[in-house]
Structure formats: structure tokens, C-alpha cells
Write a protein that holds these residues in place. Structure first.
Motif: not given
Ligand code: CU
Ligand code: HEM
Lengths: 96, 603
Positions: B342-345, B293-295
Motif C-alpha cells: 500500500a505504499h503505492h496507495m 505489483g510490489h512483489p
Molecule cells: Cu512498491
């Protein structure tokens, strides 16, 4: 990566990627100095790898792309993406 | 459903096998440098000559330009679907209580909006530009694998049908309803929802991933092997650089999403336990999803940054400042974007030391992003700025990135994140980027290349109206979201009437929601102007006979794609290009140069 591999100008171009590398290095040092949690080797390993591996990957990609770009530099060639045509040339040439 | 999903897997396998065989039997076309997969090799300049006419042409084309147009049409249809679904949601949110639609319907629309905009609009609209223009910019005759290029596109329409299937089956009353998983499809919820609409959506998503991966391989091969003799790594244009980087990201990110989706399908239909508590655990899904998701967010934004880096200098009258900085920082973003997922977590209960590492990498990735912003601003500095419609969208892009990017940096800081996570602040942050940048750059590029693709000029008054409505609407809507986030409004809620007023004050939040809806209406009006303009101008706009409609030659900024356009014009209309005075403007405003698009030159 020493100055002998790349000339000064190239090093300046690459410097843009040294800044994030510097930030990563800063955090590695910070994590080494400041470790308020009881030591757990596995977690520390993961913690460090998460910062160091992207750093190494960035260093490698910067090195190889720098090589590719500088290796093919030629002062005669057209600017990136631009045709030879410019203000003076009325009829532009898309082909060589 | 299990049997059905199994059958689909088998059918897909069979299809792949068949495609392989079919591909192998094809006659190999003469010129090896083109048509490496037997695709139709066309002589440059004779583009339309031997194509079938009518619908057959569009169904059988392997010409990169036609496929680019197909991608564009597809992206626009998806944009409208996503736009309509979000407008319904915004009207529902005008009042705090449940008014027009049920919360279930709200969740379904939310899911459809997110997935449609990211997978069916975002990636395809970029593919539209890259298919049409990368071969022209690098002086290639076509993509390296023209047939694979066509297959990659034709996987998308069935993907959309599958993703939207749950909505189509509502009137049929056959117990298949739209998925309510949200675009992140978090387990255990996405495993527990027994609705077959979810399976259909997952299969559709899987197809989009296959399509994107095929496209990415094609672009990597094209940019590596099909460049013209005078195009080297040192003078590869910035848009192709960003497409190359994006393709690399797709190559590593999308197959991972595909695997995770299959694991999810297996968990749902065959009682595996990849994401069950007794198996891999629900957090495993989050890690797999965000590693993709981040990429993915950079897959969407990097090419758009490339477009702006390409178009903005044209109307600033200067070369892009620090071209190499932009190239190297693009590559840096490409690598680092795999290290921040993991900055989304942060809120999921990870070890604080590991959280700290993700914070470090997330702060590091902000630097190359900021570098680009400074490069754009420096390009404008002391430039001869011409405020044409494409330029307005580029400047709006930069402005919106300042807010979108900085809010992202705040979110990357763990303590701030723990407060703002799952609030409207996050929604504001990423909409500044996805709408304020990705859609803006798309609009700018459509206006900029409109003469090449259609041979006509758009109506510039409407285009400027479109810009100002979009810019004002975006900043009203999404700034209100940032504020609502500070007030504690959680995201993904259909109603907000029964929150604890201590945590989320109802009056302020209701007001902000109404502001957001008003802003969204402004954006919608702007988008309608754009649609009318494009459709009308494509049919009736003034013909462009000047090969340099933006007067870029004057500044020595004439790109290869316009040089190609000049050849096309010369090939089709004979000597007509000579008559500089016959420049077609968008509405017959004689005497006014088309190049300025009505924008005033500022020293
Ligand atoms: Cu991100
Ligand atoms: C300047 C660099 C950026 C940083 C440091 C950053 C940081 C973050 C962080 C920490 C979050 C998680 C917020 C939360 O859920 O609590 C987030 C969410 C998000 N960001 Fe960014 N971001 C950046 C740029 C971008 C870009 C360029 C895009 C899109 C192209 C983007 C799209 C998103 C999306 C879609 C989400 C929400 C995902 C979801 O939960 O549904 N961000 N960002």
C-alpha cells in the motif's frame, strides 16, 4: 532463537536480517506509545498485524533457511557456484 | 465481446484439459531424475547431437539452453517494441502542446510501453538467463520438467499478440483499439472503457501470468531436486538463490494477478460488481493489484541483483564479499515485499494508522537492499578491477541503484509521498531501477555469457560505446525526471501546456522534457549499437576457443558454467583447447588478451 541453535558465526550471518526486524519492532513500540488517533480496536489490530505478520514471516524464513544452509555446510566442498578448478588446476572439472 | 471472452475462457479450459491428457499419455523417459514430465532427456555433453535441424528444432525443443535462447529472443523483440513506443512518446513530449500524436494514442503507447517492458521483456529476459544457466550452475541435466518449460515459453507469443492486438487492428478499422488503461489498470476507468482491445490485453496478461507461474514451479522443483551431488544449500550459487526466491514470489503474486484480472474481465463483460462502488469498490482493485505489483518489482530486480553478485566479483578478482549476507537479505526482501504494497496507495485515503504501518515495512525493506549495495562496493574495494563491458554494466548497475533505491526510500515516507506521488519523480525513481538496473544487468550478463551461448566474442569497442551511451543517457533522462517531479510535473500526460504555472512552471518543465528526450535519444543510439554488435558478432565474431575467456581461473573464480563450456569445447573440437595462443578476440586484435576486454587492471 537462542545462541544455542546457531553458532556465533551463523548468528553473524543472520544478523543482516535482524536489522529490518529491529526496525519493525521499533515501529510496533512507537505505535503503542504514540497513538494520536482515537482508539479503534479493529484499526489498531490491522495496523499492528501489518507490521507483526511480515516480521514473524521473516523470522521464520530466516530460521529455516539458516538451518538448511548451516546444516549442509561442509568445509571440504567447493565455493558457491564455482567449479573445483582454480588457478593451479589447468584442466577444470565441472563434474564431481 | 462478452460471448467472445466467455468462449476464450472455455477454449482455455478445454486446452488445459487437453494438455493434461496429452501429458499423461507420454512415454516416461528412462532417467527419472531428469525428464520428470517425459521431456527429452539428453546426455550432458552431447547437446546438439540428436536434435532436428532448422526451424523444427526451435519449435520442438525442450532443451533448457534452447528455451533460454528463445526467451532471450522474445525479450529482445519486446524490448524493441517497448523502446519504439516510448521514443514516439518522448518526441511528442518535446513540445508542451499536442504535436504528432493524439492524447489517446499517447495513452495507448504508454500502456503498451509499461506492460511490454515489465511482462514481455523483464520477466522473459530473466527466464532467458535462468533457463540457460541455472541447470549448469547447479549441475542439473536439465530443468525438472522440460516439457512444461517449453509450454511455459510457448504461451508467451500468443500473449504478446493479444497484448499488442489493439495496435494491429488499427488499420483494419474494426473498432478494436489499443488499451489506454496504463499498466496499473485502475478501476473504474478500466471497467468503463468499452474497447474490446482492453479485454484482449487482459487475456494476454493472464497468459503471461500462467507462463510465469509454470516457469516458477519448474525452477523451484529444479533447484530443490535436481542439484548435483556436490551442490548443497550451503554452496548454492547466488544467482540460483535469487531465482529460487523470485520463483517463490511469482508463485504467490502471479496467481493473485490472474484472479484479479478475471474479476476485472467479469466486471467488464458480465456486469459483476467486484470493483464497482456498490460492490467491492475501486480501491479493492488497487489493493489486489499492488499486492501483486510490489512483489513484481522484486521479481524483476532480485535475479538481476543475483547476476551482478555473480559477475561483478569475476572482474574484481575477489569472491563476493559477505556471500551469506546477500543470500539472507535476498530471502528477507522476498518475504517483506509482500508487506509493503500500500505504499503505492498512500494518496488513496487510507486510514493514517494503516499508512504508518506500510511506511514502517517499506523502510524496513530498504535495509536488505542497502546491504547488498555495501557488499558489492566492498567486493570492489582493493580488488583487481578489470573494466570489461560486463563489469562496466555491473558497476553502472550499482551506481544507478544508489539513486534509484534512495529515491524509493524517500517515496516510502508518507509526507514526502503525498507531495511527490503521481509526479515525474516517481517515474524517475523506478526508471533508475528498471532501466538503470534491470536492463543494465541484462546487458552485462549478455556480454558475459556471449562466448558460452554463441561460441564467439562480441566487439568490445561497440560494447563500451554501448555502456557509456546508456549510462550517460540514463542519468540525463531519469535525473531530469526527478527534477521535473520536484517542479510538480504530473506523470501520464500527453501535453503540459495548460497547467497552472503556479504549480508547474512551464519554461523549466519544457526544458526538462527536452533534456529527457535528448537523453532518450542517447540511450536509443546506445541500444542500436548493442543490437548491431550482438547480431553481427553472433554471425561473424571471432570464435572463442579459450574455455576461460575472462581469465577467471587465475583468481580461483572459475564458475561451473565455464567449466561446462570447457567440456563442450573439448567435446566438439578435440584438442583445440590446448592452443592458448589461438584465443579468439573480438576483432582479431592479436596479442591483446581477450580476458581483459581492453580494460586496464587496477590494483
Ligand atoms: Cu512498491
Ligand atoms: C529500496 C526500496 C524501495 C522503496 C522503499 C520503494 C518505494 C516506492 C514507493 C513508495 C513508490 C510509490 C510512489 C508513488 O506512486 O507515490 C514506488 C514506486 C515504484 N517503484 Fe519503488 N521502491 C523501492 C525499490 C524499487 C525497486 C527495486 C523497483 C523495481 C524493481 C521499484 C519499482 C517501482 C515502480 C515500478 C514504481 C511505480 C509504480 C507505478 O505507480 O506505476 N521500486 N516505490
Amino acid at each position: 532463537m537462542s545462541d544455542r541453535i546457531f553458532d556465533r558465526e551463523t548468528m553473524l550471518d543472520l544478523s543482516v536480517n535482524f536489522i529490518p526486524l529491529g526496525i519493525l519492532l521499533f515501529f510496533v513500540l512507537l505505535f503503542l506509545v504514540l497513538a494520536p488517533f482515537p482508539g479503534d480496536p479493529l484499526i489498531v489490530l490491522v495496523q499492528m498485524s501489518l507490521v507483526i505478520i511480515p516480521g514473524i514471516a521473516l523470522l521464520m524464513l530466516t530460521y529455516y533457511s539458516g538451518n538448511a544452509i548451516e546444516g549442509s555446510r561442509d568445509d571440504e566442498q567447493a565455493e558457491p557456484g564455482y567449479s573445483e578448478a582454480d588457478a593451479e588446476v589447468a584442466r577444470s572439472a565441472g563434474e564431481e | 465481446m462478452a460471448a467472445l471472452v466467455g468462449a476464450v475462457f472455455l477454449a482455455a479450459l478445454g486446452f488445459v484439459a487437453r494438455v493434461n491428457g496429452w501429458w499423461g499419455r507420454l512415454p516416461f523417459v528412462d532417467r527419472t531424475r531428469v525428464a520428470t514430465d517425459g521431456g527429452h532427456a539428453h546426455e550432458p555433453g552431447s547437446g546438439l547431437a540428436h536434435k532436428p535441424s532448422g526451424i523444427t528444432r526451435w519449435l520442438t525443443t525442450v532443451d533448457h539452453k534452447d528455451i533460454g535462447i528463445l526467451y532471450g529472443m522474445y525479450g529482445v523483440i519486446a524490448f524493441l517494441w517497448g523502446g519504439v513506443s516510448v521514443m514516439i512518446m518522448r518526441f511528442e513530449l518535446f513540445t508542451a502542446a499536442e504535436t504528432y500524436i493524439s492524447p489517446e494514442m499517447y495513452n495507448a503507447l504508454l500502456t503498451s510501453h509499461g506492460i511490454t517492458m515489465l511482462f514481455l521483456f523483464g520477466t522473459p529476459i530473466i527466464a532467458a538467463f535462468s533457463n540457460y544457466f541455472v541447470p549448469l550452475l547447479i549441475d542439473a541435466d536439465d530443468m525438472a520438467f522440460p516439457r512444461i518449460n517449453a509450454i511455459a515459453f510457448w504461451l508467451l507469443p500468443p500473449a504478446a499478440l493479444l497484448i499488442w492486438a489493439g495496435f494491429f487492428t488499427i488499420p483494419l478499422d474494426i473498432a478494436i483499439s489499443p488499451a489506454q488503461t496504463s499498466w496499473t489498470m485502475y478501476t473504474p476507468l478500466s471497467v468503463e472503457q468499452s474497447n474490446p482491445g482492453v479485454d484482449l490485453m487482459l487475456l494476454g496478461l493472464h497468459l503471461t501470468g500462467v507462463s510465469a507461474t509454470m516457469g516458477a514451479i519448474n525452477f523451484i522443483a529444479t533447484i530443490f531436486t535436481e542439484r548435483g551431488d556436490d551442490v548443497t544449500w550451503a554452496n548454492l550459487d547466488i544467482f540460483s538463490w535469487t531465482i529460487l526466491t523470485q520463483s517463490g514470489l511469482i508463485l504467490f503474486a502471479f496467481p493473485l494477478l490472474g484472479s484479479a484480472l478475471i474479476m476485472l474481465l467479469l466486471d467488464r463483460n458480465f456486469a459483476t460488481t467486484f470493483f464497482a462502488v456498490e460492490g467491492g469498490g475501486p480501491i479493492l482493485w488497487q489493493h489486489l493489484f499492488w499486492f501483486f505489483g510490489h512483489p513484481e518489482v522484486y521479481i524483476l530486480v532480485l535475479p538481476m541483483m543475483g547476476l551482478v553478485s555473480w559477475i561483478l566479483p569475476k572482474f574484481a578478482g575477489r569472491k563476493l564479499f559477505g556471500f551469506k549476507f546477500v543470500v539472507y537479505s535476498t530471502l528477507a526482501i522476498g518475504v517483506l515485499s509482500f508487506g509493503v504494497w500500500a505504499h503505492h496507495m498512500f494518496g488513496s485515503g487510507m486510514d493514517p494508522r494503516i499508512r504508518a504501518s506500510f511506511m514502517a515495512t517499506s523502510l524496513a525493506i530498504a535495509i536488505p537492499s542497502a546491504v547488498k549495495t555495501f557488499n558489492w562496493i566492498t567486493t570492489l574495494w582493493n580488488g583487481k578491477v578489470r573494466l570489461t563491458a560486463p563489469m562496466l554494466f555491473c558497476i553502472g548497475f550499482v551506481a544507478n541503484f544508489v539513486i534509484g533505491g534512495i529515491t524509493g526510500v524517500f517515496l516510502a515516507s508518507v509526507p514526502v509521498n503525498l507531495i511527490l506521488h503521481e509526479t515525474y519523480y516517481v517515474v524517475g525513481h523506478f526508471h533508475y531501477i528498471v532501466m538503470g538496473m534491470i536492463a543494465f544487468a541484462g546487458f552485462g550478463a549478455i556480454y558475459y555469457w556471449f562466448p558460452i551461448v554463441t561460441g564467439r566474442m562480441y566487439n568490445r569497442k561497440l560494447a563500451k560505446g554501448h555502456f557509456w551511451l546508456s549510462m550517460i543517457g540514463v542519468n540525463i533522462t531519469f535525473f531530469a525526471m526527478l527534477l521535473a517531479g520536484y517542479f510538480g510535473m504530473p506523470r501520464r500526460y500527453a501535453t503540459y501546456s495548460d497547467f497552472n504555472p503556479e504549480l508547474a512552471p512551464l519554461t523549466e518543465i519544457t526544458f526538462l522534457h527536452q533534456v529527457m528526450t535528448a537523453g532518450a535519444v542517447i540511450i536509443a543510439v546506445g541500444t542500436i549499437l548493442w543490437l548491431l554488435n550482438v547480431v553481427w558478432s553472433w554471425k561473424k565474431g571471432g570464435k572463442v576457443t579459450d574455455p576461460d575467456p575472462w581469465n577467471t581461473k587465475e583468481y580461483g573464480l572459475h564458475g561451473r558454467e565455464f567449466a561446462w563450456f570447457e567440456q563442450q569445447l573439448a567435446a566438439t573440437d578435440g584438442g583445440e583447447t590446448e592452443s592458448e595462443s589461438a584465443v579468439a578476440t573480438d576483432g582479431g586484435a592479436d596479442g591483446e588478451s581477450v580476458a581483459t576486454d581492453g580494460g586496464s587492471e587496477q590494483a
